[in-house]
Design an enzyme around this catalytic site. Structure first.
Site, PDB file in Angstrom:
ATOM      1  N   ARG A  66      59.830  46.329  42.757  1.00 31.13           N
ATOM      2  CA  ARG A  66      58.899  45.636  41.855  1.00 31.13           C
ATOM      3  C   ARG A  66      59.639  44.580  41.034  1.00 31.13           C
ATOM      4  NH1 ARG A  66      54.092  46.908  40.877  1.00 31.13           N
ATOM      5  NH2 ARG A  66      54.289  49.106  41.381  1.00 31.13           N
ATOM      6  N   ARG A  92      48.892  43.538  42.298  1.00 34.72           N
ATOM      7  CA  ARG A  92      50.182  44.137  41.989  1.00 34.72           C
ATOM      8  C   ARG A  92      50.248  44.399  40.494  1.00 34.72           C
ATOM      9  NH1 ARG A  92      53.501  45.885  45.355  1.00 34.72           N
ATOM     10  NH2 ARG A  92      55.270  45.172  44.110  1.00 34.72           N
ATOM     11  N   LEU A  94      52.363  44.315  37.260  1.00 33.97           N
ATOM     12  CA  LEU A  94      53.575  43.618  36.815  1.00 33.97           C
ATOM     13  C   LEU A  94      54.447  44.581  36.010  1.00 33.97           C
ATOM     14  CD1 LEU A  94      51.806  40.360  35.583  1.00 33.97           C
ATOM     15  CD2 LEU A  94      53.182  40.592  37.661  1.00 33.97           C
ATOM     16  N   ASN A 108      43.718  38.662  32.542  1.00 34.53           N
ATOM     17  CA  ASN A 108      43.234  39.262  33.786  1.00 34.53           C
ATOM     18  C   ASN A 108      41.723  39.382  33.714  1.00 34.53           C
ATOM     19  OD1 ASN A 108      43.397  40.627  36.316  1.00 34.53           O
ATOM     20  ND2 ASN A 108      43.168  42.588  35.254  1.00 34.53           N
ATOM     21  N   HIS A 110      38.682  41.895  35.081  1.00 35.74           N
ATOM     22  CA  HIS A 110      38.495  43.235  35.633  1.00 35.74           C
ATOM     23  C   HIS A 110      36.997  43.463  35.845  1.00 35.74           C
ATOM     24  CE1 HIS A 110      39.382  47.422  36.423  1.00 35.74           C
ATOM     25  NE2 HIS A 110      38.371  47.735  35.628  1.00 35.74           N
ATOM     26  N   SER A 137      35.086  41.889  32.650  1.00 35.30           N
ATOM     27  CA  SER A 137      35.758  41.666  31.368  1.00 35.30           C
ATOM     28  C   SER A 137      37.012  40.833  31.590  1.00 35.30           C
ATOM     29  CB  SER A 137      36.214  42.999  30.753  1.00 35.30           C
ATOM     30  OG  SER A 137      35.156  43.923  30.702  1.00 35.30           O
ATOM     31  N   GLU A 144      50.083  48.587  29.344  1.00 30.67           N
ATOM     32  CA  GLU A 144      49.145  49.635  29.770  1.00 30.67           C
ATOM     33  C   GLU A 144      47.999  49.002  30.575  1.00 30.67           C
ATOM     34  OE1 GLU A 144      46.199  52.955  27.878  1.00 30.67           O
ATOM     35  OE2 GLU A 144      47.589  51.951  26.521  1.00 30.67           O
ATOM     36  N   ASP A 146      44.804  47.566  32.226  1.00 29.89           N
ATOM     37  CA  ASP A 146      43.429  47.237  31.809  1.00 29.89           C
ATOM     38  C   ASP A 146      43.128  47.642  30.367  1.00 29.89           C
ATOM     39  OD1 ASP A 146      43.029  46.363  34.417  1.00 29.89           O
ATOM     40  OD2 ASP A 146      42.216  48.281  35.081  1.00 29.89           O
ATOM     41  N   LYS A 172      30.675  39.056  41.074  1.00 27.89           N
ATOM     42  CA  LYS A 172      31.526  37.888  41.390  1.00 27.89           C
ATOM     43  C   LYS A 172      30.916  36.591  40.862  1.00 27.89           C
ATOM     44  CE  LYS A 172      35.242  38.909  43.974  1.00 27.89           C
ATOM     45  NZ  LYS A 172      35.421  38.737  45.422  1.00 27.89           N
ATOM     46  N   ALA A 174      28.962  36.253  38.419  1.00 23.29           N
ATOM     47  CA  ALA A 174      29.087  36.289  36.953  1.00 23.29           C
ATOM     48  C   ALA A 174      30.537  36.005  36.536  1.00 23.29           C
ATOM     49  CB  ALA A 174      28.622  37.636  36.424  1.00 23.29           C
ATOM     50  N   GLU A 175      31.462  36.558  37.293  1.00 21.04           N
ATOM     51  CA  GLU A 175      32.887  36.328  36.975  1.00 21.04           C
ATOM     52  C   GLU A 175      33.226  34.843  37.038  1.00 21.04           C
ATOM     53  OE1 GLU A 175      35.181  38.675  39.732  1.00 21.04           O
ATOM     54  OE2 GLU A 175      35.132  40.415  38.407  1.00 21.04           O
TER      55      GLU A 175
END
Ligand code: GRF
Length: 320
Positions: A66, A92, A94, A108, A110, A137, A144, A146, A172, A174-175
């Site tokens: 990683r 992935r 991080l 991000n 989610h 969101s 930690e 999400d 999607k 809406a995103e």
């Protein structure tokens, strides 16, 4: 207008990346996409980005630790001069060190109404729970999963005959509306004098016996009584023609001031007039401001002028 440089990491189709990319091409968009990078050479979004002339980068995670994989992705970010990293279906996790280095600069999206349904299978879990709405969101990435501050959400109604697939399709859409707006707001607020002033004001007035008072046309903060209080901070919005929005705080003197300004010119500057008496400018209109650091400076500056009865109180409180 200041334009933030945004890098996007993807692993799959990249429809959110495409929504962000085209939003960035609209007049007045506050960000440019400077890199699209992926851990998966087959990610469809890479081609879309390349077709629009956006630099792309691929580094497979297979066969790498990683840390090594993150290091290669981070090197691409640095090379692209990115201010922010936006994850759009990047599958992935991080490493904590990476996230800490970019603290406050990674976003991000989610596919759930956080804090509900962190992790995977979000649509199925929302349907199975009998929820009236699913959604998405946008949040700040912290070590930690999400769990960082939620910046914006969109709700999507769950219909009677809903399947996880049908819900995912509408989420999607809406995103694609939500993400560009949330990124634009987030990268802009760090350059918005009202937003920055409000944050400084909250921190300054959280210190004991403080009040706001203008000085030479700029807002400032004093400790002590209204009558005999002393300034411990001044807020400057592009004062005397310089480009910074900054909070001025007291250093121990010219040696420290000059050391800081020379060592970290992107963080500190010597302000006009005030600089001569040891006040330093802490620049706020830049990516990745560490607000704990601002708070520490305010407290230190407050301590340097506060009456002993107040600093003693503070020392006692610090011991607990
Ligand atoms: C989105 O549903 C997003 O919420 C999740 O991954 C998906 C990415 O889709 N994090 P796409 O690659 O942007 O089409």
């Amino acid at each position: 207008m200041h334009k933030a440089k945004v890098a996007i990491f993807i692993s799959g189709g990249g429809t959110n990346m495409a929504a962000l990319l085209y939003a960035s091409l609209l007049d007045g968009a506050p960000f440019d996409v400077v890199l699209v990078a992926s851990n998966n050479a087959d990610a469809g979004g890479l081609e879309i980005a390349a077709a629009e002339g956006i630099p792309t980068f691929v580094h497979s995670h297979k066969g790498h630790s990683r840390e090594d994989h993150d290091a290669a992705m981070e090197a691409a970010l640095v090379k692209a001069n990115a201010d922010y990293l936006v994850l759009a279906g990047y599958m992935r996790i991080l490493s904590d060190e990476f996230v800490k280095r970019w603290e406050g600069r990674i976003l991000n999206i989610h596919p759930s109404l956080l804090p509900k349904y962190k992790g995977l299978d979000t649509h199925k879990r929302a349907i199975d729970a009998g929820d009236s709405h699913g959604g998405a969101s946008v949040h700040i990435v912290t070590p930690e999963l999400d769990a960082g501050e939620v910046l914006a959400q969109v709700r999507v109604a769950i219909r009677d005959d809903e399947t996880p697939e049908s819900l995912a399709d509408r989420v999607k859409f809406a995103e694609h509306q939500l993400y560009p707006r949330a990124v634009a707001d987030y990268v802009s607020r760090g350059y918005d004098a009202d937003y920055l002033y409000e944050r400084v004001r909250k921190l300054a007035l959280a210190l004991p016996e403080t009040h706001a008072r203008d000085s030479h046309g700029s807002p400032g903060f004093r400790v002590g009584t209204e009558k005999s209080g002393k300034f411990f901070a001044h807020f400057n919005n592009q004062h005397h023609g310089q480009e910074h929005i900054a909070v001025l705080v007291k250093t121990s003197g010219m040696d420290e001031l000059l050391d800081l300004v020379e060592g970290q010119p992107d963080v500190y500057f010597k302000p006009a007039y005030y600089g001569a008496s040891g006040w330093i400018g802490l620049i706020l209109n830049r990516p990745g401001v560490d607000w704990d650091h601002v708070s520490e400076w305010l407290e230190r500056s407050w301590r340097s002028v506060a009456p002993a009865r107040l600093t003693r109180l503070m020392d006692a409180a610090d011991e607990f």
